[in-house]
Design an enzyme around this catalytic site. Structure first.
Site: not given
Lengths: 279, 394
Positions: B72, B182, B203, B240, B328
């Site tokens: 993405g 999403q 994907g 490729t 955190c």
């Protein structure tokens, strides 16, 4: 996921001494909701100034809870004078270490302990009097300077890991860098007067040599992709091994004599000579 | 060890077993290079063509409008660089405060990559996580080069009206990109009916493997390749082809088209049951994000006066996987930029937990979370000084 030690995990899942002491005579509160962690430490101190009970309430992540739990376990039974000497590193060591990004949790523990002792003695801590450097987390220059000095911090990132200062908008990064630069100068100034020859044990020499390597030599060599390791100290002969790019550099002998040896003579003992272990 | 209850599908998803099955031969006997001049490689080329058609079908796109990428993030970067290179004299882009870092960090640092200073308008959101379209329209100026707005937010699931926003951009002659990683597979996307110029897919968010992405580029939209190399993807992306993953993504999109109904009925029902159950059984719990205008699988709830990492690690001990917008867990010291943009107060932002479900979740799993989370929150609150002050009315 954070790499917490088993001891951190264990203290987080089963924290000791959670709760309140209703008639506590030494209370320290640090942190805030906005900062993401806060600790209220409550101590019961007897007439002989022995900490007979300790409890805590903590809002925060796993390492904040574990650090609080560790702190209460450590100080129970200590005199206030002993407790005053507990450092954030003692707390981290008790837990088998903390991830570097989480060192501020141990600092929070130490600060709460100091605040509690000050509360018992009825005095005001110098931290509160300093000038706020980091507005996002309300950290003062006194707190930052103390962390730089005590934990030998060298980068803004390290200051953030230990005190949170600089972890928000980033506007104070220049100011923090100035404080670091000023501290490095002071450290150098402090060490140079020790030039007079004196007798030292090998252990003392090794420790000072390692200090100089860590503080000045390694950062310089690493810029060129090199590194250095202390192999042995035999009388006044310091045997080292050059690593990385330095190991194969044609100028390595010059580096050893002109740079490393000079540094060690300035800052450790002026009779030292440096030799390469492969020579 | 407990059974794993996976409710972190906006982070990544399980590769569907049907998808694994179709991709495996491309690691063994079908290893040919699709560009080769022999049938052995050529048959792989045919499989890629089939996958491209399957993906195009899900998006309502022409197969030729799709470029395979590695993820993405690559799709986002390719789109944004293409857009700004199309009008190099213009130095303003419009995006939002709640974008994924793949767009946000790129937009904020365009100077470093282009050598030119770009002005970035980051549209704010309200407390429900919604954009203000008036503010959006006012943000355009003569200098606007591109717009990049996500289709659905990864933390809250809130859906933005990107089709309408793309129309507005088109009327101003500005290229429009949407990060739809999403959204695709969870909400209907029909690019034939829209004016969106670029759309990014990843994907691994829809039951295909990691390491494969797609960039949709509308016909006629100016394009500059991001990876320069061979003639693969008609010169639009050198390198490729990741054949096994492309075939896998094709299959995953075919499945997604069929399963979208399940996402919006059964998965939505499970999400609602989980969310309503937690809000009912835990005091001072607040839903983050608009209730209806959001993905059917996502629930983001703040538990006031406790910290998210502590909640997650307790959930972890009983095998429940979720995520948090707390400082955190983010690796920074501030709560997530999405929570801050929504103005979620600090009392709640540090304790936000995201559950993101998939078709593989079950009613039993939801019941398990409903049983185990309330005592965790209670335990942590009993430890929190703020909870005690609050109960005392301080």
């Amino acid at each position: 996921m954070w790499d917490y030690t088993d001891k951190v995990k264990e203290h987080f899942l089963n924290p000791r001494n959670v709760g309140q002491i209703d008639n506590a005579n030494a209370v320290g509160e640090v942190g805030s909701l906005a900062c993401g962690d806060a600790l209220k430490l409550m101590l019961m101190v007897d007439a002989k100034e022995i900490i007979v009970d300790a409890k805590f309430q903590t809002f925060g992540c796993a390492s904040a809870i574990a650090s609080s739990s560790a702190l209460t376990e450590m100080v129970k039974g200590m005199s206030l004078a002993e407790a005053a000497k507990v450092t954030n590193e003692d707390i981290a060591n008790y837990l088998g270490g903390l991830p570097k990004e989480k060192m501020h949790c141990s600092v929070m523990g130490r600060e709460a302990l100091e605040a509690a002792i000050a509360n018992y003695r009825g005095i005001l801590l110098p931290m509160a009097e300093g000038e706020v450097v980091c507005e996002c987390f309300g950290v003062t220059d006194v707190e930052v300077q103390r962390a730089i000095d005590e934990s030998h911090l060298r980068t803004v990132e390290e200051i953030t890991n230990f005190t949170k200062a600089g972890g928000g908008c980033g506007k104070c990064h220049d100011r923090l860098q100035e404080m670091l630069d000023a501290s490095v100068k002071q450290v150098k100034a402090k060490i140079i007067p020790l030039k007079a020859p004196r007798r030292m044990t090998n252990i003392q020499k090794i420790k000072l040599i390692e200090d100089v390597f860590e503080r000045e030599v390694r950062p310089t060599l690493r810029k060129d992709g090199g590194d250095i390791e202390l192999v042995d100290v035999d009388g006044d002969t310091v045997i080292v091994s050059l690593r990385g790019a330095c190991g194969s550099c044609a100028k390595s002998r010059t580096t050893l004599k002109e740079y490393v040896e000079k540094k060690l003579r300035e800052q450790v003992l002026d009779t030292l000579t440096v030799e390469d272990d492969k020579a | 060890m407990n059974k794993t209850i996976y409710m972190d599908n906006n982070a990544t998803t399980r590769v569907a077993p049907e998808v694994v099955e179709v991709m495996l031969p491309y690691f063994s006997e079908l290893y040919g290079n699709p560009s080769s001049m022999h049938t052995f490689g050529g048959q792989v080329g045919e499989a890629i063509a089939k996958a491209r058609a399957q993906i195009a079908q899900l998006l309502g796109a022409d197969p030729e409008e799709l470029v395979f990428t590695s993820c993405g993030t690559e799709s986002d970067s390719t789109a944004i660089f293409s857009a700004i290179r199309a009008t190099p004299a213009k130095r303003h882009i419009i995006t939002t405060r709640v974008e994924h870092p793949a767009v946000k960090n790129l937009a904020e640092n365009l100077h470093a990559f282009t050598g030119h200073k770009y002005r970035v308008t980051q549209l704010g959101v309200d407390s429900q996580g919604m954009l203000d379209l008036d503010e959006y329209e006012k943000a355009f100026c003569e200098d606007t080069a591109a717009v990049s707005v996500m289709w659905a937010n990864n933390e809250t699931g809130v859906i933005f009206p990107v089709e309408e926003m793309a129309e507005i951009a088109k009327s101003r002659g500005v290229l429009f990109h949407t990060d739809a990683v999403q959204a695709v597979g969870k909400v209907p996307v029909d690019l034939k009916k829209s004016t969106i110029n670029f759309l990014s897919i990843s994907g691994h968010k829809l039951h295909a493997p990691k390491g494969i992405g797609v960039l949709y580029v509308r016909k006629g939209t100016p394009f500059s390749p991001f990876l320069i190399g061979g003639h693969q993807e008609k010169g639009r992306r050198g390198g490729t082809e990741n054949t096994a993953s492309i075939v896998a993504l094709g299959k995953a999109c075919e499945l997604a088209a069929v399963r979208m109904t399940v996402e919006n009925t059964r998965v939505k029902h499970l999400r609602d049951k989980l969310e309503n159950g937690l809000l009912a059984s835990i005091p001072n719990a607040i839903r983050n994000g608009h209730q209806s205008k959001r993905l059917p699988n996502t629930s983001n709830i703040s538990f006031e006066y406790v910290e998210g990492e502590a909640i997650l690690l307790h959930l972890n001990t009983v095998g429940i996987c979720a995520s948090s917008g707390s400082a955190c867990t983010s690796g920074s010291l501030e709560p997530s930029h999405v929570m801050r943009a929504m103005g979620v107060p600090f009392t709640a932002a540090h304790g936000s937990i995201r559950f993101s479900l998939s078709i593989y979740n079950t009613e039993e799993e939801v019941d398990f979370v409903l049983k185990h989370l309330p005592p965790i929150i209670e335990k942590l609150r009993n430890m929190s000084p703020f909870w005690h002050n609050r109960s005392k009315g301080l």
